[in-house]
Design an enzyme around this catalytic site. Structure first.
Site, PDB file in Angstrom:
ATOM      1  N   ASP A 176     -16.763 -10.849  44.738  1.00  0.00           N
ATOM      2  CA  ASP A 176     -17.695  -9.783  45.145  1.00  0.00           C
ATOM      3  C   ASP A 176     -17.756  -9.626  46.665  1.00  0.00           C
ATOM      4  O   ASP A 176     -18.358  -8.674  47.169  1.00  0.00           O
ATOM      5  CB  ASP A 176     -19.099 -10.046  44.582  1.00  0.00           C
ATOM      6  N   SER A 225     -23.947  -7.958  45.683  1.00  0.00           N
ATOM      7  CA  SER A 225     -23.997  -7.745  44.233  1.00  0.00           C
ATOM      8  C   SER A 225     -24.381  -6.303  43.926  1.00  0.00           C
ATOM      9  O   SER A 225     -24.859  -5.572  44.795  1.00  0.00           O
ATOM     10  CB  SER A 225     -25.046  -8.689  43.651  1.00  0.00           C
ATOM     11  N   SER A 226     -24.181  -5.919  42.666  1.00  0.00           N
ATOM     12  CA  SER A 226     -24.690  -4.622  42.198  1.00  0.00           C
ATOM     13  C   SER A 226     -25.787  -4.811  41.146  1.00  0.00           C
ATOM     14  O   SER A 226     -26.277  -3.824  40.577  1.00  0.00           O
ATOM     15  CB  SER A 226     -23.558  -3.810  41.563  1.00  0.00           C
ATOM     16  N   THR A 232     -21.532 -10.684  32.327  1.00  0.00           N
ATOM     17  CA  THR A 232     -22.802 -10.597  33.057  1.00  0.00           C
ATOM     18  C   THR A 232     -23.830 -10.210  31.995  1.00  0.00           C
ATOM     19  O   THR A 232     -23.483  -9.692  30.942  1.00  0.00           O
ATOM     20  CB  THR A 232     -22.767  -9.574  34.216  1.00  0.00           C
ATOM     21  N   GLY A 263     -22.368  -4.689  34.103  1.00  0.00           N
ATOM     22  CA  GLY A 263     -21.422  -3.576  34.213  1.00  0.00           C
ATOM     23  C   GLY A 263     -20.824  -3.413  35.592  1.00  0.00           C
ATOM     24  O   GLY A 263     -20.375  -2.315  35.940  1.00  0.00           O
ATOM     25  N   ARG A 285     -28.568 -16.151  43.757  1.00  0.00           N
ATOM     26  CA  ARG A 285     -27.183 -15.700  43.923  1.00  0.00           C
ATOM     27  C   ARG A 285     -26.335 -16.858  44.457  1.00  0.00           C
ATOM     28  O   ARG A 285     -26.802 -17.660  45.260  1.00  0.00           O
ATOM     29  CB  ARG A 285     -27.170 -14.544  44.923  1.00  0.00           C
TER      30      ARG A 285
END
Ligand code: DON
Length: 562
Positions: free
Chosen positions: A412, A441-442, A370, A461, A96
């Site tokens: 984010d 993050s998701s 993404t 998404g 990340r």
């Protein structure tokens, strides 16, 4: 989930091509599903050369960085969830992005403390320090069998010779035209001659090929030191960014223990912090596990799923951030007794307004950027990886002479606690900007395992990633095939805004009425979302099944490894 909703959700909204091939003898038939046919082909080529799933993951990631520039890349980051078959070892490679060391909590606010629109989205100041190059080098060194020269070769070739602009490229480039045009180097590559390319026109990236070559030769030093680092810092500084040599030199990936959970008979292995994905996914499943969803009608099922989503996303907003910086009550959040407490507040047929849940932060758009890919090789090694530069074409900024398109992952973070980001997500102090911190993050790369099958899943998404993986998990539990899982219509609730977002075709008029009568607000979306990639191995039939989301242009291949 009852057959009612499964049947509804699986109705052929989309036609999907899949391949199912029986495995020869003891070995598994490899399978790869990615968001781009050229990436799937590169992964298969690497397996054919004797590489394992980890080598293929390096090749696929690098090719996606070239052919899906709107989704992920060397200027971005991601999470690679790995399963090593020889000893069952599982880990998450956290590549990340990190906030630059000169970042401050209020860097996107004006003098009145208001968020300056666009500052964390467009241009060099929006970019976190990239993690993907370090992650690829790490995966190759510690898990792969082939040298980077072999695994990066397909990406280098495609960067040099070009890839054809496709529909999604044109759509995304159109959407981000302004941000791209603000960067001369980005414009030159992605809008050659200052114009939108024709469908099928070749997009060549010679500077990116050279940067990839340097990484193949020198490993991480090829990106984080020397020529590339100098060019990155110079370009970012000139464009008003705040990167320093030290940011690049000190960037390090972290291997993290995946988050684990169970849902009925399925074991879940999924993303750890700094992704919220795993914790939120398991928290939702823990709440749902005690319900007999199959005994409910469709509205009842949706109501219970949405209420569980609402509560888990509230906790996301309140508690979650980079656990290297903030205390996160992870043990509590993953505990089935905690979920039982949450469940107590779910009314069987009335929506709980989000504003009535225990207070958290007070204030309060996404789709096919993404990227995710799923791989299994003939030995049973697995990779689920979700990679990002955040918004389509990231920050739109290319550092001159590197071909590297920078992310805008800084968005984010909570630019201001309580103010929604580009995905409408709110978060609190736990996700405030701090120097060197990773933004929440998701992304939710996930392995699912039950007696019968092994699933490797994930999708892009934004904030909806987690609920897409949730619906996929519920369908996996009901024995849905890879093709059925990727094609299912989707719905989503994220606590704030307080509405159920419905993909076109996801539920019928009667169910809508029933949900409204329970007090749910419905938001019918105009467009579909997500780009899920699934590989499933069936233990008893020894068959590998793979499918790529029909909403995208991706490709799933199941083939014999040579
Ligand atoms: O890390 C995250 O959660 C986001 N940066 C992911 C963005 C994304 O999935 C965009 N996709 N449509």
């Amino acid at each position: 989930m009852s057959m009612a909703i499964i049947k509804r959700l699986l109705v052929g909204a989309f036609l999907v091509c899949t391949a199912v091939v029986a495995a020869a003898g003891e070995r598994m038939t490899p399978g790869i599903a990615t968001a781009h046919p050229l990436a799937t082909a590169a992964g298969m080529e690497i397996l054919d050369q004797g590489g394992n799933a980890f080598d293929a993951a390096v090749a696929v990631s690098a090719v996606l960085a070239v052919v899906e520039p709107y989704s992920s890349g060397l200027g971005g980051g991601g999470f690679w969830l790995l399963h090593r078959a020889s000893d069952g070892f599982q880990t998450m490679v956290d590549g990340r992005e990190k906030a630059p060391l000169a970042a401050t909590a209020d860097m996107y606010l004006d003098e009145n403390g208001e968020v300056i629109p666009g500052l964390s989205i467009d241009g060099a100041l929006a970019a976190g320090i990239p993690g993907e190059p370090a992650a690829l080098v790490h995966i190759a060194k510690h898990y792969g069998k082939l040298p980077l020269k072999a695994t990066l070769a397909p990406a280098i070739h495609l960067a040099e010779t070009g890839f054809p602009a496709d529909d999604i490229y044109l759509k995304m480039a159109g959407f981000r035209e302004q941000a791209i045009k603000a960067s001369a180097a980005a414009s030159e590559i992605f809008l050659p001659g200052g114009k939108m390319p024709r469908l099928g026109a070749l997009i060549t990236q010679p500077d990116l090929a050279q940067t990839l070559r340097l990484i193949a030769e020198k490993g991480r030093a090829g990106f984080y030191e020397g020529e590339t680092a100098r060019k990155l810092i110079a370009a970012v500084t000139q464009a008003g960014g705040i990167w320093q040599d030290k940011d690049l030199r000190e960037y390090a990936i972290v291997e993290r223990q995946p988050v684990r959970g169970t849902y009925r008979g399925t074991r879940i292995t999924t993303a750890a912090l700094p992704s919220s994905g795993g914790i939120v996914l398991v928290e939702i499943l823990n709440q749902l596990e005690a319900y007999d969803l199959s005994a409910m009608n469709e509205a009842g099922q949706l109501h219970h799923i949405v209420e569980a989503m609402r509560r888990a996303y509230r906790d996301r907003a309140e508690y979650l951030g980079d656990s290297d910086f903030v205390e996160v009550p992870q043990t509590m959040l993953l505990d089935k007794r905690y979920a039982a407490g949450l469940r107590q507040s779910i009314h069987p047929d009335k929506a709980t307004p989000s504003a009535m849940l225990a207070p958290t932060v007070r204030e309060t758009s996404q789709g096919r950027h993404t990227t995710h890919f799923s791989i299994i090789d003939s030995e049973g090694n697995r990779v689920a990886a979700t990679l990002s530069i955040n918004y389509p074409f990231g920050s739109g900024f290319v550092a001159a002479g590197t071909g590297v398109l920078l992310n805008d992952e800084m968005d984010d973070f909570a630019a201001r606690p309580g103010t929604p980001n580009v995905y409408g997500l709110v978060s609190a102090r736990a996700n405030a900007i701090e120097p060197g911190k990773r933004m929440l993050s998701s992304m939710t790369p996930t392995f699912l395992e039950n007696k019968q099958r092994i699933g490797i899943i994930g999708t892009p998404g934004g904030s909806r990633i987690i609920t897409m993986v949730l619906l996929a998990t519920l369908a996996f539990d009901q024995d849905a095939s890879a093709a059925e899982i990727v094609a299912m219509p989707r719905f989503h609730h994220q606590y704030l805004p307080d509405a159920i977002q419905l993909e076109p075709g996801s539920i019928d008029a009667t169910t809508k009425k029933e949900l409204e009568a329970m007090g749910h607000k419905l938001q019918q979306m105009e467009n579909s979302y997500g780009n899920m990639q699934v590989v499933i191995f069936d233990r008893s039939s020894q068959k590998t099944d793979a499918a790529s989301d029909p909403r995208g242009i991706g490709k799933a291949v199941v083939g014999a490894e040579k």
